[in-house]
Design a protein around this motif. Sequence first.
Motif, PDB file in Angstrom:
ATOM      1  N   VAL A 145       0.841  -1.198   0.000  1.00 30.71           N
ATOM      2  CA  VAL A 145       0.000   0.000   0.000  1.00 30.71           C
ATOM      3  C   VAL A 145       0.877   1.250   0.000  1.00 30.71           C
ATOM      4  O   VAL A 145       1.451   1.623   1.018  1.00 30.71           O
ATOM      5  CB  VAL A 145      -0.939   0.021   1.228  1.00 30.71           C
ATOM      6  CG1 VAL A 145      -1.872   1.231   1.145  1.00 30.71           C
ATOM      7  CG2 VAL A 145      -1.738  -1.257   1.308  1.00 30.71           C
ATOM      8  N   THR A 146       1.008   1.882  -1.155  1.00 28.72           N
ATOM      9  CA  THR A 146       1.670   3.179  -1.269  1.00 28.72           C
ATOM     10  C   THR A 146       0.934   3.998  -2.311  1.00 28.72           C
ATOM     11  O   THR A 146       0.363   3.468  -3.266  1.00 28.72           O
ATOM     12  CB  THR A 146       3.153   3.034  -1.695  1.00 28.72           C
ATOM     13  OG1 THR A 146       3.210   2.450  -3.001  1.00 28.72           O
ATOM     14  CG2 THR A 146       3.944   2.185  -0.712  1.00 28.72           C
ATOM     15  N   ASP A 147       0.943   5.309  -2.119  1.00 33.75           N
ATOM     16  CA  ASP A 147       0.315   6.199  -3.100  1.00 33.75           C
ATOM     17  C   ASP A 147       1.003   6.093  -4.459  1.00 33.75           C
ATOM     18  O   ASP A 147       0.378   6.308  -5.497  1.00 33.75           O
ATOM     19  CB  ASP A 147       0.383   7.653  -2.615  1.00 33.75           C
ATOM     20  CG  ASP A 147      -0.515   7.877  -1.402  1.00 33.75           C
ATOM     21  OD1 ASP A 147      -1.363   7.012  -1.130  1.00 33.75           O
ATOM     22  OD2 ASP A 147      -0.365   8.926  -0.741  1.00 33.75           O
ATOM     23  N   GLU A 148       2.274   5.749  -4.439  1.00 31.79           N
ATOM     24  CA  GLU A 148       3.057   5.674  -5.677  1.00 31.79           C
ATOM     25  C   GLU A 148       2.477   4.649  -6.652  1.00 31.79           C
ATOM     26  O   GLU A 148       2.484   4.858  -7.863  1.00 31.79           O
ATOM     27  CB  GLU A 148       4.506   5.315  -5.343  1.00 31.79           C
ATOM     28  CG  GLU A 148       5.409   5.167  -6.550  1.00 31.79           C
ATOM     29  CD  GLU A 148       6.792   4.682  -6.187  1.00 31.79           C
ATOM     30  OE1 GLU A 148       7.561   4.381  -7.107  1.00 31.79           O
ATOM     31  OE2 GLU A 148       7.094   4.582  -4.978  1.00 31.79           O
ATOM     32  N   LEU A 149       1.949   3.528  -6.125  1.00 30.18           N
ATOM     33  CA  LEU A 149       1.388   2.502  -6.991  1.00 30.18           C
ATOM     34  C   LEU A 149       0.203   3.032  -7.791  1.00 30.18           C
ATOM     35  O   LEU A 149       0.075   2.775  -8.992  1.00 30.18           O
ATOM     36  CB  LEU A 149       0.953   1.289  -6.163  1.00 30.18           C
ATOM     37  CG  LEU A 149       2.056   0.495  -5.462  1.00 30.18           C
ATOM     38  CD1 LEU A 149       1.451  -0.657  -4.669  1.00 30.18           C
ATOM     39  CD2 LEU A 149       3.057  -0.038  -6.473  1.00 30.18           C
ATOM     40  N   PHE A 150      -0.672   3.780  -7.149  1.00 30.47           N
ATOM     41  CA  PHE A 150      -1.834   4.345  -7.824  1.00 30.47           C
ATOM     42  C   PHE A 150      -1.405   5.453  -8.782  1.00 30.47           C
ATOM     43  O   PHE A 150      -1.931   5.558  -9.898  1.00 30.47           O
ATOM     44  CB  PHE A 150      -2.828   4.888  -6.792  1.00 30.47           C
ATOM     45  CG  PHE A 150      -3.490   3.820  -5.981  1.00 30.47           C
ATOM     46  CD1 PHE A 150      -4.723   3.311  -6.370  1.00 30.47           C
ATOM     47  CD2 PHE A 150      -2.885   3.314  -4.847  1.00 30.47           C
ATOM     48  CE1 PHE A 150      -5.344   2.319  -5.632  1.00 30.47           C
ATOM     49  CE2 PHE A 150      -3.494   2.322  -4.096  1.00 30.47           C
ATOM     50  CZ  PHE A 150      -4.725   1.811  -4.496  1.00 30.47           C
ATOM     51  N   LEU A 151      -0.466   6.271  -8.340  1.00 37.50           N
ATOM     52  CA  LEU A 151       0.016   7.374  -9.180  1.00 37.50           C
ATOM     53  C   LEU A 151       0.659   6.840 -10.459  1.00 37.50           C
ATOM     54  O   LEU A 151       0.313   7.271 -11.572  1.00 37.50           O
ATOM     55  CB  LEU A 151       1.025   8.212  -8.392  1.00 37.50           C
ATOM     56  CG  LEU A 151       1.705   9.356  -9.157  1.00 37.50           C
ATOM     57  CD1 LEU A 151       0.697  10.433  -9.515  1.00 37.50           C
ATOM     58  CD2 LEU A 151       2.851   9.945  -8.341  1.00 37.50           C
ATOM     59  N   ASN A 152       1.579   5.901 -10.313  1.00 37.88           N
ATOM     60  CA  ASN A 152       2.282   5.375 -11.486  1.00 37.88           C
ATOM     61  C   ASN A 152       1.354   4.604 -12.415  1.00 37.88           C
ATOM     62  O   ASN A 152       1.472   4.689 -13.642  1.00 37.88           O
ATOM     63  CB  ASN A 152       3.438   4.479 -11.040  1.00 37.88           C
ATOM     64  CG  ASN A 152       4.562   5.265 -10.401  1.00 37.88           C
ATOM     65  OD1 ASN A 152       4.661   6.472 -10.581  1.00 37.88           O
ATOM     66  ND2 ASN A 152       5.409   4.587  -9.651  1.00 37.88           N
ATOM     67  N   SER A 153       0.416   3.837 -11.823  1.00 37.60           N
ATOM     68  CA  SER A 153      -0.516   3.075 -12.658  1.00 37.60           C
ATOM     69  C   SER A 153      -1.336   4.010 -13.542  1.00 37.60           C
ATOM     70  O   SER A 153      -1.510   3.767 -14.741  1.00 37.60           O
ATOM     71  CB  SER A 153      -1.451   2.230 -11.781  1.00 37.60           C
ATOM     72  OG  SER A 153      -0.733   1.268 -11.058  1.00 37.60           O
ATOM     73  N   GLY A 154      -1.850   5.088 -12.965  1.00 34.57           N
ATOM     74  CA  GLY A 154      -2.624   6.053 -13.739  1.00 34.57           C
ATOM     75  C   GLY A 154      -1.805   6.719 -14.819  1.00 34.57           C
ATOM     76  O   GLY A 154      -2.281   6.916 -15.949  1.00 34.57           O
ATOM     77  N   ILE A 155      -0.562   7.067 -14.490  1.00 34.32           N
ATOM     78  CA  ILE A 155       0.315   7.702 -15.471  1.00 34.32           C
ATOM     79  C   ILE A 155       0.591   6.760 -16.637  1.00 34.32           C
ATOM     80  O   ILE A 155       0.534   7.156 -17.807  1.00 34.32           O
ATOM     81  CB  ILE A 155       1.636   8.153 -14.810  1.00 34.32           C
ATOM     82  CG1 ILE A 155       1.373   9.326 -13.866  1.00 34.32           C
ATOM     83  CG2 ILE A 155       2.669   8.552 -15.864  1.00 34.32           C
ATOM     84  CD1 ILE A 155       2.585   9.755 -13.065  1.00 34.32           C
ATOM     85  N   TYR A 156       0.887   5.499 -16.330  1.00 32.26           N
ATOM     86  CA  TYR A 156       1.195   4.521 -17.389  1.00 32.26           C
ATOM     87  C   TYR A 156       0.001   4.338 -18.329  1.00 32.26           C
ATOM     88  O   TYR A 156       0.156   4.319 -19.565  1.00 32.26           O
ATOM     89  CB  TYR A 156       1.580   3.177 -16.776  1.00 32.26           C
ATOM     90  CG  TYR A 156       2.932   3.163 -16.094  1.00 32.26           C
ATOM     91  CD1 TYR A 156       4.002   3.886 -16.614  1.00 32.26           C
ATOM     92  CD2 TYR A 156       3.136   2.420 -14.928  1.00 32.26           C
ATOM     93  CE1 TYR A 156       5.244   3.865 -15.989  1.00 32.26           C
ATOM     94  CE2 TYR A 156       4.375   2.399 -14.299  1.00 32.26           C
ATOM     95  CZ  TYR A 156       5.423   3.130 -14.833  1.00 32.26           C
ATOM     96  OH  TYR A 156       6.648   3.114 -14.223  1.00 32.26           O
ATOM     97  N   ILE A 157      -1.199   4.199 -17.759  1.00 32.68           N
ATOM     98  CA  ILE A 157      -2.370   3.987 -18.607  1.00 32.68           C
ATOM     99  C   ILE A 157      -2.697   5.258 -19.391  1.00 32.68           C
ATOM    100  O   ILE A 157      -3.142   5.189 -20.551  1.00 32.68           O
ATOM    101  CB  ILE A 157      -3.572   3.535 -17.759  1.00 32.68           C
ATOM    102  CG1 ILE A 157      -3.240   2.225 -17.046  1.00 32.68           C
ATOM    103  CG2 ILE A 157      -4.810   3.335 -18.640  1.00 32.68           C
ATOM    104  CD1 ILE A 157      -4.303   1.769 -16.079  1.00 32.68           C
TER     105      ILE A 157
END
Length: 444
Positions: A145-157
């Motif tokens: 659980v880190t904010d980075e996972l959600f941030l990076n996933s959105g950026i990649y998509i």
Amino acid sequence: MIIFVLMVIVRLVQGYFIEGQSYYELKWLLLGEWLNQGFKMYDETYDYTGPIAVFIYKYLFWIFGRTSFIHYGFSSIVIIFQAGIFNQLLLKNKAYDENGYLPAFLYMILMVSVPDFMALSPQLLSLTFILLALRNVLRRIDNQVTDELFLNSGIYIGIATMIYLPSMVFFLVFLFALILFSTAVTRRLLLYLFSFLLAFSLCGLYFYWSGGFWNFVDSYLVQNLLMNTESVLSATDIFVICVGFFLIFILSVFKTWSSARLTNFQQKIQQVIWLMFLGGIATFFLSNEKSLHELVFVIPVIAYFWTHYFILLKRRIFKFLMPLLLVFGLLTFSIYSYSNIYNELKVVHNETQESPTMILGANLSYYTGSKVLTPCFNTHLTNKALKGLDYYNSASNFYQLFLRANPEIIIDEIGIMPKITRRFPKIEETYKVVGQDMYRKINN
């Protein structure tokens, strides 16, 4: 190293049996050449290809010139990188009971088996970022659980969507996975949404500064989804070429369901893979290009189940023979069927045009041996743009584009030239009819 050698060998075999290039491969090469002449995408280019994809095509042409070899070389690097990502995300999340490079190897086999999969298509480029997003989603499901996972996933998509618009369905696919398989709080889901919109915002800002924002929105985001389907292959042709993939997929799924004993987390991974499969099918139906390169989004799914199939083989003789038979059979059948169909549909190489020629229509085969000199890369968008000549802004933009292109010969395939000459008397004075739908510049 073995994977790279395998790719080179298969590509050489394909080059021996299959000559020429497909319509879309030619189109992507010509887009890079056209934009390098200083023309703007969407404003002065009637096409729907994603802004990040055309940026890559433009600078590949700027560095290397117009050569299919560079596109194949760059796509090979992309595929090797994808195979590495795919292998890593499965092994790190313990998707199998055995570790190794089998997922990467099978991913490569599937990719090189059909030449269209190895083309430097927007779909292939987009898939790279979908796999990067998938890696983050699996980490989140594993309770990291880190904010980075959600941030990076959105950026990649978001980047994937600005390369190839139908890949936006994976935003919903991974959003559903995050909600279904983890306890994602609202704040992190909003972070996922806003980071997804970041790539669009940056692209929109670029086109706003260059004065082409509304053309970008209309051509890429609206007309891209509304225009009629275009395809150089029939549904039957696509099925014949891909029947080997279908059989391998069914065999592997049946073997996995009947024999595999999966942990709870492995079952979650498999469910996410199934969601990816649905996303890949959705991109095919959303796309207006019904061709083989559309199917690259289901390759990771087939490779995932195919790996399970090989791992679950028990007898030593089967473990030795089955991989050889399946791999060799897939490569042989796909290359044979593809070459028979493809060689009948490949772009016909035209004579090199001695004079600069503008084609008013989307028949790009005229430029196989000549410098591209047309903004018309898609029939639907070309017709829409030229129908707007009754409006001042559209007429002014086209006239300035025409003056900069300054063609010696015009070939009118869509019957728009009479309207152009009526709208612009200067063009009517400059060009004369020299044949059916052909105009030549009057040299004083």
